[in-house]
Design an enzyme around this catalytic site. Structure first.
Site, PDB file in Angstrom:
ATOM      1  N   GLY A 117      23.447-113.698  22.895  1.00 10.40           N
ATOM      2  CA  GLY A 117      22.922-113.226  24.563  1.00 10.40           C
ATOM      3  C   GLY A 117      24.152-112.063  25.012  1.00 10.40           C
ATOM      4  N   ARG A 122      18.740-112.991  18.506  1.00 10.01           N
ATOM      5  CA  ARG A 122      18.460-113.915  17.748  1.00 10.01           C
ATOM      6  C   ARG A 122      17.908-114.638  17.147  1.00 10.01           C
ATOM      7  NH1 ARG A 122      20.893-116.680  22.165  1.00 10.01           N
ATOM      8  NH2 ARG A 122      20.706-115.989  24.204  1.00 10.01           N
ATOM      9  N   ASP A 129      26.264-121.211  17.446  1.00  8.17           N
ATOM     10  CA  ASP A 129      25.508-121.041  16.308  1.00  8.17           C
ATOM     11  C   ASP A 129      25.721-120.183  15.405  1.00  8.17           C
ATOM     12  OD1 ASP A 129      24.069-122.720  16.781  1.00  8.17           O
ATOM     13  OD2 ASP A 129      22.679-122.602  18.027  1.00  8.17           O
ATOM     14  N   LYS A 180      32.293-115.184  21.001  1.00  8.62           N
ATOM     15  CA  LYS A 180      31.436-114.592  22.592  1.00  8.62           C
ATOM     16  C   LYS A 180      30.800-115.242  22.937  1.00  8.62           C
ATOM     17  CE  LYS A 180      27.603-114.528  22.233  1.00  8.62           C
ATOM     18  NZ  LYS A 180      26.262-114.331  22.504  1.00  8.62           N
ATOM     19  N   THR A 181      30.560-115.269  24.494  1.00  3.96           N
ATOM     20  CA  THR A 181      29.575-115.504  25.069  1.00  3.96           C
ATOM     21  C   THR A 181      29.348-116.251  26.004  1.00  3.96           C
ATOM     22  OG1 THR A 181      27.868-118.165  25.895  1.00  3.96           O
ATOM     23  CG2 THR A 181      29.758-118.672  24.574  1.00  3.96           C
ATOM     24  N   ASP A 184      28.969-118.413  28.401  1.00  8.17           N
ATOM     25  CA  ASP A 184      28.315-119.983  28.826  1.00  8.17           C
ATOM     26  C   ASP A 184      29.767-120.294  28.710  1.00  8.17           C
ATOM     27  OD1 ASP A 184      25.843-118.835  28.641  1.00  8.17           O
ATOM     28  OD2 ASP A 184      25.624-119.991  26.838  1.00  8.17           O
TER      29      ASP A 184
HETATM   30  P1  FBP Z   1      24.547-116.642  24.276  1.00  9.76           P
HETATM   31  O1  FBP Z   1      24.760-118.214  23.626  1.00  9.76           O
HETATM   32  O2  FBP Z   1      23.711-116.356  22.704  1.00  9.76           O
HETATM   33  O3  FBP Z   1      25.805-116.126  24.069  1.00  9.76           O
HETATM   34  O4  FBP Z   1      23.580-116.522  25.207  1.00  9.76           O
HETATM   35  C1  FBP Z   1      24.161-117.428  26.491  1.00  9.76           C
HETATM   36  C2  FBP Z   1      22.672-117.064  27.420  1.00  9.76           C
HETATM   37  O5  FBP Z   1      22.735-116.216  28.228  1.00  9.76           O
HETATM   38  C3  FBP Z   1      22.592-118.750  28.061  1.00  9.76           C
HETATM   39  O6  FBP Z   1      23.537-118.496  29.292  1.00  9.76           O
HETATM   40  C4  FBP Z   1      21.234-118.480  29.135  1.00  9.76           C
HETATM   41  O7  FBP Z   1      20.855-119.756  28.208  1.00  9.76           O
HETATM   42  C5  FBP Z   1      20.347-117.722  27.185  1.00  9.76           C
HETATM   43  O8  FBP Z   1      21.421-116.918  26.993  1.00  9.76           O
HETATM   44  C6  FBP Z   1      19.564-116.810  27.665  1.00  9.76           C
HETATM   45  O9  FBP Z   1      19.198-116.801  26.288  1.00  9.76           O
HETATM   46  P2  FBP Z   1      18.175-115.091  26.091  1.00  9.76           P
HETATM   47  O10 FBP Z   1      18.770-114.508  26.356  1.00  9.76           O
HETATM   48  O11 FBP Z   1      17.303-115.664  24.860  1.00  9.76           O
HETATM   49  O12 FBP Z   1      17.035-114.548  27.759  1.00  9.76           O
END
Ligand code: FBP
Length: 549
Positions: free
Chosen positions: A77, A141, A172, A198-199, A201
């Site tokens: 993400g 992803r 991951d 990065k994230t 979260d």
């Molecule tokens: P990452 O763990 O890849 O940084 O993504 C974070 C996130 O925004 C989460 O908060 C959320 O659950 C997920 O991505 C949503 O995924 P997608 O972008 O596939 O809708």
């Protein structure tokens, strides 16, 4: 064609702040890490586990003898600041050796596997500096984790004469970057792999990683929106706002937003799990607060809900665990079924009695979301589960019962919200702009040293950027063994909210009065220009954890 707004133009002139110790001439200091007793992980990473920590100090390192030829991927993400990681990396490799070059692989790991990349040069980069988004090369992803994937990655690197790869990703992606680094070493391939945390979260952190980039900006964007909703709530005085916040399993974003905005209720998934709170207890907590406030003439309120909540409610967590195993082992039979009712019934027959009972009692749309929306790592896509609507339905039912019993008399008008994508590509705050530029610069220095299997680590983040310390630590040292797709595999451990940590303790001190009284805070939008105390302040979580407040 993207239109340049006035802010974008002004922002492109921003020069991210670097630690004073960081330049192309910085020297690397190695410090042995305490010996880990994890023999299982050590055995899986014989070449990249027992490495020292590295810190860069002000120095006089000469310009590198040969250019660094780097590939970069953005994985998972988006998070605010990704473009600045690339800018920091680019500027650093060019000052280390002017002939250095940077290839951006398109759309995440997929670009590396299919050898689909572009040259990133100064001209291309110019319009992306200090902007949000990952659109300069896109993200994805796709997993990079099998033997075949690693062979393809090495082939791509060889075909482009790359000496290094930088993976900008979450837990991951960095776990897989670490495995690729080990694989390259084991096969004598001349490719160094470095990760960048990065994230939004905020769950990729530990002793050496104080925060992942993007958490600062995203939680400030959501807090601005929550503050606005709260201002509406005290003005209109008629709505209860149920606000789900992104963050996957961890509740760091919800907790940070609570500290910034003081909502009436904030559910913290990790607390729900640790205290074993059932769905009924959660509903009672919300309904009692609604009733209490209504009795005081306040028929409005705010509830913050971390998106991973339902995984942590013990009975739901057990159900999700069983669904993970069922779908890992019966995927083909499941996929062969045509209709959703057939699929739901199929999985229900594979569950234990208690899990099947719960699964069958859920509204169909929630039951579907639990079996259909899974990411490539096999995880439930919690972002797609409408927990805010589920809670509204269940609280409404509970309030009806209370009305019948005479313990609640008012009306209840709920409004569901979900904030996630609104924050992931925001223009990075000064903190994230500086932090990401520093991370990119640090990645280049690690590569200059010929280091591999490292993740960039920048510390002292509550101090002014000039005083930050940058370096790297071996990614393998952050690993633990976890069950994925029914198998035990090494992965970087997700850092969840700690209930004995200072951020949760601070929240705990205030939450009872935030629930009963109306003590909302309105942080307002991120400020990019103005006094440092307004523009450069890090998150409250970071300040509390560092003991800065
Ligand atoms: P990452 O763990 O890849 O940084 O993504 C974070 C996130 O925004 C989460 O908060 C959320 O659950 C997920 O991505 C949503 O995924 P997608 O972008 O596939 O809708």
């Amino acid at each position: 064609m993207i239109q340049q707004t006035a802010l974008a133009q002004a922002r492109s002139a921003y020069r991210p702040k670097l630690p004073a110790s960081l330049s192309a001439a910085s020297t690397a200091k190695q410090t042995p890490l305490p010996t880990s007793s994890d023999s299982e992980i050590r055995a899986l990473f014989p070449n990249t586990f027992d490495l020292p920590a590295v810190t860069f100090e002000k120095g006089t390192a000469p310009t590198a003898a040969s250019p660094i030829r780097v590939g970069v991927i953005l994985s998972g993400g988006p998070a605010p600041g990704g473009h600045n990681v690339i800018a920091g990396l680019f500027d650093a490799i060019k000052s280390i050796h002017p002939e250095s070059s940077l290839i951006g692989f398109l759309n995440g790991p997929d670009g590396l596997l299919t050898n689909n990349g572009i040259v990133i040069d100064a001209k291309l980069l110019e319009s992306y500096r200090n902007t949000g988004g990952f659109d300069i090369i896109g993200s994805g992803r796709t997993k990079l984790e099998s033997h075949e994937d690693f062979l393809k990655a090495l082939e791509t690197a060889k075909s482009r004469d790359l000496t290094a790869l930088v993976v900008i990703g979450g837990d991951d992606s960095n776990s897989n970057a670490s495995k690729l680094a080990e694989f390259a070493q084991a096969n004598n391939a001349p490719l160094c792999v470095v990760g960048v945390p990065k994230t939004i979260d905020g769950d990729l952190r530990g002793e050496h990683i104080e925060t992942s980039f993007g958490f600062d900006t995203a939680s400030k964007v959501y807090s601005d929106l929550i503050g606005n909703i709260q201002r509406d709530a005290i003005s209109a005085r008629k709505y209860w706002h149920f606000i789900k916040l992104m963050g996957r399993s961890a509740s760091h974003i919800a907790l940070e937003c609570a500290l910034q905005t003081h909502p009436n209720i904030t559910l913290i998934s990790e607390e729900v799990a640790e205290r074993g709170l059932t769905l009924k207890q959660i509903l009672d907590q919300i309904s009692d607060t609604v009733a209490h406030r209504a009795a005081n003439g306040e028929k409005f309120g705010t509830v913050l809900i971390p998106e991973g909540l339902i995984e942590f409610v013990p009975e739901m967590g057990a159900l999700i665990g069983e669904l993970n195993e069922t779908l890992a082992h019966h995927g083909d039979a499941f996929n062969a079924l045509e209709t959703l009712p057939q699929k739901r019934e199929f999985v229900a027959t594979k569950l234990t009695e208690a899990a099947a009972l719960l699964y069958r009692s859920l509204p169909d749309d929630i039951a579907n979301q639990l079996i259909l929306d899974r990411d490539p790592h096999g995880n439930v896509q919690v972002a797609r589960i409408d927990t805010q609507r589920l809670l509204i339905d269940l609280v409404e039912a509970r309030l009806k019962e209370m009305k019948a019993a005479g313990t609640y008399k008012a009306s209840f008008s709920p409004q569901p919200h979900y904030f996630g994508y609104e924050g992931r590509c925001a223009v990075p705050s000064n903190f994230d702009a500086d932090y990401t530029y520093t991370l990119g610069f640090t990645a280049a220095l690690l590569l200059r040293e010929g280091l591999t299997g490292y993740i960039c680590s920048v510390r002292g983040l509550t101090k002014p950027a000039a005083d930050w310390h940058a370096g790297g630590i071996p990614m393998a040292q952050m690993m633990n063994m976890e069950r994925r797709h029914g198998k035990m595999v090494p992965v970087i451990k997700k850092a969840l909210v700690e209930l004995d940590g200072p951020a949760f303790k601070e929240f705990e001190k205030h939450r009872a009065s935030w629930a009963k009284e109306t003590q909302y805070a309105f942080p307002g939008p991120i400020q990019y220009f103005g006094p440092a105390e307004v523009c450069d302040r890090p998150t409250i979580t970071l300040e509390l954890e560092s003991g800065a407040v």
